[in-house]
Design a protein around this motif. Structure first.
Motif, PDB file in Angstrom:
ATOM      1  N   ALA A 236       0.815  -1.269  -0.094  1.00  0.00           N
ATOM      2  CA  ALA A 236      -0.165  -0.099  -0.065  1.00  0.00           C
ATOM      3  C   ALA A 236       0.859   1.058  -0.071  1.00  0.00           C
ATOM      4  CB  ALA A 236      -0.846  -0.049   1.248  1.00  0.00           C
ATOM      5  N   ASN A 237       0.731   2.122  -1.142  1.00  0.00           N
ATOM      6  CA  ASN A 237       1.656   3.309  -1.042  1.00  0.00           C
ATOM      7  C   ASN A 237       0.799   4.438  -0.920  1.00  0.00           C
ATOM      8  OD1 ASN A 237       3.596   1.374  -1.917  1.00  0.00           O
ATOM      9  ND2 ASN A 237       3.977   2.378  -4.016  1.00  0.00           N
ATOM     10  N   TYR A 238       1.571   5.445   0.054  1.00  0.00           N
ATOM     11  CA  TYR A 238       0.698   6.649   0.532  1.00  0.00           C
ATOM     12  C   TYR A 238       1.678   7.817  -0.041  1.00  0.00           C
ATOM     13  CZ  TYR A 238       3.704   6.611   4.462  1.00  0.00           C
ATOM     14  OH  TYR A 238       4.758   6.530   5.449  1.00  0.00           O
ATOM     15  N   SER A 239       1.079   8.926   0.240  1.00  0.00           N
ATOM     16  CA  SER A 239       1.964  10.080  -0.560  1.00  0.00           C
ATOM     17  C   SER A 239       1.513  11.536   0.286  1.00  0.00           C
ATOM     18  CB  SER A 239       1.904  10.390  -1.974  1.00  0.00           C
ATOM     19  OG  SER A 239       2.994  11.175  -2.375  1.00  0.00           O
ATOM     20  N   SER A 240       1.860  11.577   1.521  1.00  0.00           N
ATOM     21  CA  SER A 240       1.525  12.831   2.055  1.00  0.00           C
ATOM     22  C   SER A 240       2.613  12.799   3.375  1.00  0.00           C
ATOM     23  CB  SER A 240       0.146  13.008   2.713  1.00  0.00           C
ATOM     24  OG  SER A 240       0.035  13.983   3.634  1.00  0.00           O
ATOM     25  N   ALA A 241       2.864  13.922   3.744  1.00  0.00           N
ATOM     26  CA  ALA A 241       3.651  14.031   4.933  1.00  0.00           C
ATOM     27  C   ALA A 241       3.051  14.091   6.399  1.00  0.00           C
ATOM     28  CB  ALA A 241       4.661  15.434   4.849  1.00  0.00           C
ATOM     29  N   GLY A 242       1.533  14.006   6.086  1.00  0.00           N
ATOM     30  CA  GLY A 242       0.782  13.841   7.286  1.00  0.00           C
ATOM     31  C   GLY A 242       1.017  15.020   8.038  1.00  0.00           C
ATOM     32  N   GLN A 243       1.246  14.695   9.407  1.00  0.00           N
ATOM     33  CA  GLN A 243       1.310  15.771  10.235  1.00  0.00           C
ATOM     34  C   GLN A 243       2.208  17.166  10.192  1.00  0.00           C
ATOM     35  OE1 GLN A 243       2.408  13.253  13.706  1.00  0.00           O
ATOM     36  NE2 GLN A 243       4.570  13.527  13.247  1.00  0.00           N
ATOM     37  N   LEU A 244       3.134  16.924   9.208  1.00  0.00           N
ATOM     38  CA  LEU A 244       3.918  17.969   8.509  1.00  0.00           C
ATOM     39  C   LEU A 244       3.622  18.597   7.510  1.00  0.00           C
ATOM     40  CD1 LEU A 244       7.669  16.638   9.019  1.00  0.00           C
ATOM     41  CD2 LEU A 244       6.598  18.845  10.023  1.00  0.00           C
ATOM     42  N   SER A 245       2.441  18.294   7.075  1.00  0.00           N
ATOM     43  CA  SER A 245       2.015  18.491   5.510  1.00  0.00           C
ATOM     44  C   SER A 245       1.110  19.870   5.638  1.00  0.00           C
ATOM     45  CB  SER A 245       1.068  17.531   4.862  1.00  0.00           C
ATOM     46  OG  SER A 245       0.354  17.995   3.540  1.00  0.00           O
ATOM     47  N   PRO A 246       1.724  20.800   4.842  1.00  0.00           N
ATOM     48  CA  PRO A 246       0.858  22.162   5.040  1.00  0.00           C
ATOM     49  C   PRO A 246      -0.394  22.338   5.264  1.00  0.00           C
ATOM     50  CG  PRO A 246       2.714  22.390   3.468  1.00  0.00           C
ATOM     51  CD  PRO A 246       2.651  20.763   3.753  1.00  0.00           C
ATOM     52  N   LEU A 247      -1.091  21.744   4.054  1.00  0.00           N
ATOM     53  CA  LEU A 247      -2.676  21.869   4.325  1.00  0.00           C
ATOM     54  C   LEU A 247      -3.496  21.203   5.450  1.00  0.00           C
ATOM     55  CD1 LEU A 247      -3.669  22.570   0.591  1.00  0.00           C
ATOM     56  CD2 LEU A 247      -2.973  24.336   2.451  1.00  0.00           C
ATOM     57  N   PHE A 248      -2.486  20.196   5.964  1.00  0.00           N
ATOM     58  CA  PHE A 248      -3.127  19.539   7.165  1.00  0.00           C
ATOM     59  C   PHE A 248      -3.041  20.426   8.155  1.00  0.00           C
ATOM     60  CE2 PHE A 248      -2.696  14.724   5.589  1.00  0.00           C
ATOM     61  CZ  PHE A 248      -4.134  14.695   5.525  1.00  0.00           C
ATOM     62  N   ASN A 249      -2.087  21.351   8.284  1.00  0.00           N
ATOM     63  CA  ASN A 249      -2.142  22.235   9.377  1.00  0.00           C
ATOM     64  C   ASN A 249      -2.924  23.484   9.205  1.00  0.00           C
ATOM     65  OD1 ASN A 249       0.191  21.125  11.602  1.00  0.00           O
ATOM     66  ND2 ASN A 249       0.876  20.488   9.402  1.00  0.00           N
TER      67      ASN A 249
END
Lengths: 447, 141
Positions: A236-249
């Motif tokens: 399973a491949n994902y592609s986001s920095a999650g908690q560091l990702s700009p628009l998640f913050n």
């Protein structure tokens, strides 16, 4: 950021309050903000100007979006908001909707470029005479692509951009039909980044707010923009920095807007607009973060002050060429609400698992499950009782470094914040994503 | 006792010789074939682990050289260009032996040459093309 190059980001001026054009939609935004904040008693109220004053005197308190999680856990949202001025974010993932506008200057005699190849990769010339746009996914016409399945896509637009930023010589072969004012019909030459007038990175869609986790339910390996996917959910491949990702913050885009100054490709860039396929209406969790791909950003910046390290040409087996873009956004902690948004951790962020055998390509079925970024980053997820190894396409180590770099720039007074000149469309815009109409061109449209 | 992972390169005229038979029968070595790339009348490659008595192993290596085979250490076959690696991790679910591994909480990729069996799957699974091989025919397959 390369030394010796000046940028507005290095000149600390008192930025004026944003001047909003009172169009209906902006008025709606303001009313929305007032209505939303109306019921909330905010104890912290900090302005961008105050933050910039502190940056100027080297007193700004800055944390990365990863570090801030512990700070908020320890101190609570209100105390953290009272002490912290800025939270920095970062992401370093493949972003296909990227490219560069070039003005290569005129030869003598002059030319109106028509068919143009840069290191063999075609550039779009349907604008002014020596202006070009080179897209990250462009491929040389002689690339066998998937005729030799799965294709290698060893060199494309993203690689040319990486070579340009590296200072390498780029061969330009071009032809033109010739006019009275632009008589030259053919040119075969080379140039370096420093020798051309402008190179403006302009990425129509970057920094996706959340993204699919790709699996393959099919009976054989498939080759996708989400990497190699082994049969029967082998990975399973994902592609986001999650908690560091700009628009998640900044999930509802309360601080990021048009004109926000950012880290882009190792230099300074700006948010110009919402990105293509911007979908703030996507379903959201209780913490306001979306549980599927949602908001996007269009970004701009001067390529001449960027670094090849953060603009990397990529070759996705069986899919194509693209570019890995490093970008990061500083989030001003204007109040405890923004602080709360910045304190989200991977446990609180969920991504949809999507089948790329039939589900994504043929729009069949919905998501298979929702998984947290904490699970994804642990190395495996469980879907229907099956333990599936996970891998990322976005570099978390890179995201960390970008957030840390941006933090350092701000702490040392090299980077000041900007107030948006206008907000980006958020929930209230009611955006709905369209599918392409597939009409029969022979059939006259009935009104 | 000695245990070594090696790559044998066969010139075309030796491909049809029963080399492995001799390694077992004459030198009393244990042979564990990791990967073989053998075609009639073409240069062949054999990746394997050899184990046995030190003296027997040394004699076997001498004998292989006398036969005209080239011997290389397996760990030199695949090169991880750490300067090109962006530490995304895409390779780590493709690598069958965990030679390419993802380290947590550092969230970085590392490469253990000794675990590598030169399957070469990583060469193309890496979007940044940070994996390279010294084996000339690898890219012309």
């Amino acid at each position: 950021m390369r030394k010796g190059l000046s940028d507005p980001g290095q000149v600390l001026t008192k930025s004026p309050r944003p001047i909003f054009l009172m169009t209906n939609s902006v008025l709606d935004d303001i009313m929305f903000a007032i209505n939303n904040g109306g019921g909330l008693q905010l104890k912290v109220n900090r302005s961008i100007e105050e933050i910039n004053e502190k940056i100027k005197t080297g007193k700004a308190v800055v944390f990365t979006a990863e570090e801030i999680i512990e700070v908020v856990k320890e101190k609570g949202t209100e105390e953290a908001a009272a002490t912290v001025d800025v939270v920095t974010t970062g992401t370093f993932g493949p972003m296909c909707s990227s490219g560069v506008f070039l003005n290569v200057g005129h030869p003598s005699p002059r030319i109106k470029l028509e068919e143009v190849y840069l290191n063999g990769v075609p550039a779009y010339s349907g604008i002014a005479a020596v202006d070009l746009y080179l897209g990250a996914t462009a491929l040389p016409p002689e690339d066998p692509a998937n005729r030799n399945y799965p294709g290698d896509f060893i060199y494309g637009g993203g690689h040319v951009i990486e070579d340009l930023v590296s200072g390498k010589e780029i061969r330009m072969e071009a032809s033109a039909y010739g006019t009275d004012c632009y008589p030259l019909k053919k040119i075969d030459t080379s140039f370096r980044l420093s020798e051309i007038n402008e190179a403006t990175l302009f990425n129509p869609r970057n920094a996706y707010q959340n993204y699919n986790v790709a699996v393959n339910l099919g009976p054989k390996t498939i080759y996708t923009y989400m990497g190699v996917l082994k049969l029967n959910m082998g990975n399973a491949n994902y592609s986001s920095a999650g908690q560091l990702s700009p628009l998640f913050n900044d999930p509802l885009l309360k601080t990021i807007g048009i004109g926000t100054r950012i880290f882009l490709g190792g230099g300074i860039g700006y948010v110009t607009w919402h990105g293509t396929q911007h979908n703030p209406s996507a379903k959201r969790a209780d913490n306001d973060t979306p549980v599927s791909p949602a908001a996007t950003l269009a970004l701009i910046g001067d390529l001449k002050q960027m670094e090849p390290r953060w603009l990397r040409g990529l070759s996705f087996l069986g899919y194509g060429a693209t570019m890995q873009v490093g970008m990061g956004v500083p989030i001003p902690i204007l109040n405890e609400e923004i602080m709360r948004y910045c304190s989200v951790s991977d446990e609180d962020l969920k991504a949809p698992v999507v089948d790329y055998h039939r589900g994504y390509p043929y729009k069949e079925g919905g998501e298979l499950a929702l998984v947290s970024y904490a699970d994804l980053k642990s190395g495996s997820i469980n879907i229907k009782g099956q333990k599936i190894p996970t891998a990322s396409l976005s570099s978390y180590a890179g995201a960390r470094e970008i957030a840390a770099t941006l933090k350092e720039w701000i702490e040392t007074g090299h980077f000041s914040l900007t107030a948006p000149s206008a907000p980006l469309p958020s929930l209230e815009a009611g955006i709905k994503l369209n599918a392409l109409p597939q009409r029969d061109p022979e059939q006259k449209e009935v009104k | 006792m000695v245990k070594q992972k090696i790559v044998l390169r066969f010139p075309p005229h030796l491909v049809e010789q029963p080399t492995i038979y001799h390694l077992i029968k004459d030198f009393d070595l244990m042979v564990n074939i990791l990967r073989a790339d053998i075609n009639p009348k073409k240069e062949g490659r054999l990746m394997m682990e050899l184990s046995g008595e030190e003296l027997n192993y040394q004699r076997a290596v001498e004998w292989l050289k006398e036969q005209g085979l080239r011997i290389m250490g397996l760990e030199q076959q695949i090169i991880w260009r750490s300067d090109r690696c962006t530490h995304c991790g895409a390779c780590t679910v493709i690598c069958p032996t965990e030679a390419l591994a993802f380290n947590r909480p550092e969230m970085t990729v590392s490469f253990d040459e000794y675990k590598c069996v030169v399957c070469e799957l990583c060469l193309k699974a890496c979007p940044a093309r940070a994996m390279e091989t010294l084996v000339e025919n690898a890219n012309s397959r």
